[in-house]
Write an enzyme that holds these catalytic residues in place. Structure first.
Site, PDB file in Angstrom:
ATOM      1  N   SER A 151     -47.959  32.295   6.693  1.00 24.75           N
ATOM      2  CA  SER A 151     -48.153  30.813   6.935  1.00 24.75           C
ATOM      3  C   SER A 151     -48.157  29.896   5.880  1.00 24.75           C
ATOM      4  O   SER A 151     -48.194  30.283   4.878  1.00 24.75           O
ATOM      5  CB  SER A 151     -49.482  30.779   8.062  1.00 24.75           C
ATOM      6  OG  SER A 151     -49.745  31.371   9.218  1.00 24.75           O
ATOM      7  N   HIS A 177     -45.621  27.579   5.871  1.00 31.91           N
ATOM      8  CA  HIS A 177     -44.401  26.979   5.743  1.00 31.91           C
ATOM      9  C   HIS A 177     -43.892  26.367   6.720  1.00 31.91           C
ATOM     10  O   HIS A 177     -42.942  26.104   7.150  1.00 31.91           O
ATOM     11  CB  HIS A 177     -43.331  28.301   5.664  1.00 31.91           C
ATOM     12  CG  HIS A 177     -43.655  29.311   4.453  1.00 31.91           C
ATOM     13  ND1 HIS A 177     -43.828  28.724   3.145  1.00 31.91           N
ATOM     14  CD2 HIS A 177     -43.924  30.653   4.230  1.00 31.91           C
ATOM     15  CE1 HIS A 177     -43.847  29.529   2.349  1.00 31.91           C
ATOM     16  NE2 HIS A 177     -44.197  30.814   2.870  1.00 31.91           N
ATOM     17  N   ASP A 219     -42.666  41.366   3.536  1.00 32.81           N
ATOM     18  CA  ASP A 219     -42.000  41.042   4.757  1.00 32.81           C
ATOM     19  C   ASP A 219     -41.184  42.041   4.990  1.00 32.81           C
ATOM     20  O   ASP A 219     -41.077  42.597   6.286  1.00 32.81           O
ATOM     21  CB  ASP A 219     -41.220  39.619   4.924  1.00 32.81           C
ATOM     22  CG  ASP A 219     -42.178  38.547   4.776  1.00 32.81           C
ATOM     23  OD1 ASP A 219     -43.346  38.715   4.837  1.00 32.81           O
ATOM     24  OD2 ASP A 219     -41.621  37.476   4.576  1.00 32.81           O
ATOM     25  N   HIS A 264     -43.384  29.890  -1.976  1.00 33.51           N
ATOM     26  CA  HIS A 264     -44.828  30.265  -2.373  1.00 33.51           C
ATOM     27  C   HIS A 264     -45.278  29.883  -3.686  1.00 33.51           C
ATOM     28  O   HIS A 264     -46.314  30.176  -4.014  1.00 33.51           O
ATOM     29  CB  HIS A 264     -44.870  31.693  -2.243  1.00 33.51           C
ATOM     30  CG  HIS A 264     -44.192  32.472  -1.060  1.00 33.51           C
ATOM     31  ND1 HIS A 264     -43.127  32.801  -0.991  1.00 33.51           N
ATOM     32  CD2 HIS A 264     -44.747  32.588   0.307  1.00 33.51           C
ATOM     33  CE1 HIS A 264     -42.902  33.628   0.017  1.00 33.51           C
ATOM     34  NE2 HIS A 264     -44.018  33.063   0.818  1.00 33.51           N
TER      35      HIS A 264
END
Length: 329
Positions: free
Chosen positions: A55, A57, A110, A215
């Protein structure tokens, strides 16, 4: 740190609950494990598209769940990959006989967690890696990062899946879009992760970070603050060198805000970037300007160019109905 929060530990749950209530006609929030799925039933045999990531973004990825885009999205904690059980639960909730396509930004966490989830799936599945950030060379040890171009991949592949394309076709299409899409960003400030309570990195009042990650990762180089034209020439020049569009080539130009940059400035960047490519004979035939792949409260933006042919243009224009993108429906 000034944030509109009650408690850091409940921030994500409360935000997702509010998101679900605000868009109850489009999506449904599953609280345990976290995932968001579309409400409108899909046709039997439709390929299920699932994406996700940390989260922070927003609206990526939850804001792109709905008709013509994603079937489900898995939000992790802020800047933290979702877990395999989220991905598996989401896949089981939305798979409808056509298999599952995971759309994954190229970040180690991811990639690893989506791979684990894929290994546990008992239906046909494929994974599509998005790697549009040209801040790093293609030969970089971990590959290029997936950034704002992810939206374009999700929209075009989502349209194809909605029209009945099979799993192999959707995967090949996504790979093709990824290859003709390139992005690069600039940060004017850092972002502040609530759990940390201070800026992710230090940057001087007269400094900018070229090629920053979503990030707050360090980019290609740190430079002195300069004019908008000079910044666009640097970013667009790097993208142009990578894609090498030919004269007469049609393209989508996407200017993405990182969260704290006003639309007035983003549209100025669009004007300058469109001029850059128009001078080179590129036909900017589609546009998207706004905050779509953000980095909490970071000031700055990214430029994305995606080269279009007739098929990709048709799929971009196809109807979509999500919390964030809506047209043709």
């Amino acid at each position: 740190m000034k944030k509109l929060i009650n408690n850091i530990d409940t921030l994500l749950d409360e935000s997702l609950s509010g998101f679900a209530k605000a868009h109850a006609d489009i999506i449904q929030f599953n609280a345990q494990p976290h995932f968001v799925k579309r409400i409108k039933p899909t046709a039997p045999g439709k390929v299920a598209l699932i994406s996700g990531g940390g989260s922070g973004h927003e609206p990526l990825h939850t804001g792109f769940v709905g008709s013509g885009m994603l079937d489900a999205a898995c939000p992790g904690q802020i800047f933290t990959s979702p877990t395999p059980d989220q991905m598996l639960a989401a896949a089981q909730a939305v798979e409808n006989g056509g298999g599952v396509l995971f759309i994954v930004k190229n970040y180690a966490g991811d990639v690893m967690n989506f791979e684990i989830a894929a290994e546990m799936l008992d239906c046909p599945h494929e994974t599509l890696l998005v790697s549009d950030d040209v801040s790093f060379p293609k030969t970089h040890s971990t590959g290029r990062r997936g950034v704002a171009g992810t939206l374009i991949v999700e929209k075009i592949v989502g349209a194809a899946a909605e029209s009945g394309a099979d799993l192999a076709t959707c995967k090949a299409l996504g790979d093709r879009v990824n290859l003709v899409t390139a992005s690069m960003g600039v940060a004017l400030s850092s972002c502040t992760v609530p759990a940390l309570g201070k800026p992710t990195f230090d940057i001087g009042d007269n400094e900018i970070e070229m090629g920053v990650g979503i990030h707050g990762e360090r980019g290609r180089e740190r430079r002195a603050m300069s004019s908008a034209t000079e910044i666009v020439d640097y970013l667009a020049g790097s993208i142009d060198d990578d894609l090498k569009p030919q004269k007469g080539q049609s393209a989508l130009l996407h200017i993405n805000g990182f969260g704290a940059t006003p639309l007035m400035e983003l549209h100025l960047i669009y004007e300058l970037a469109s001029r850059f490519w128009e001078k080179r004979g590129v036909n900017i035939c589609r546009s998207l300007v706004g905050n779509y792949t953000t980095s909490l409260d970071m000031a700055g933006c990214s430029i994305t160019l995606s080269l279009l042919d007739d098929e990709l243009l048709r799929l971009w224009d196809a109807p979509v109905h999500t919390a964030t993108l809506r047209w043709g429906c």
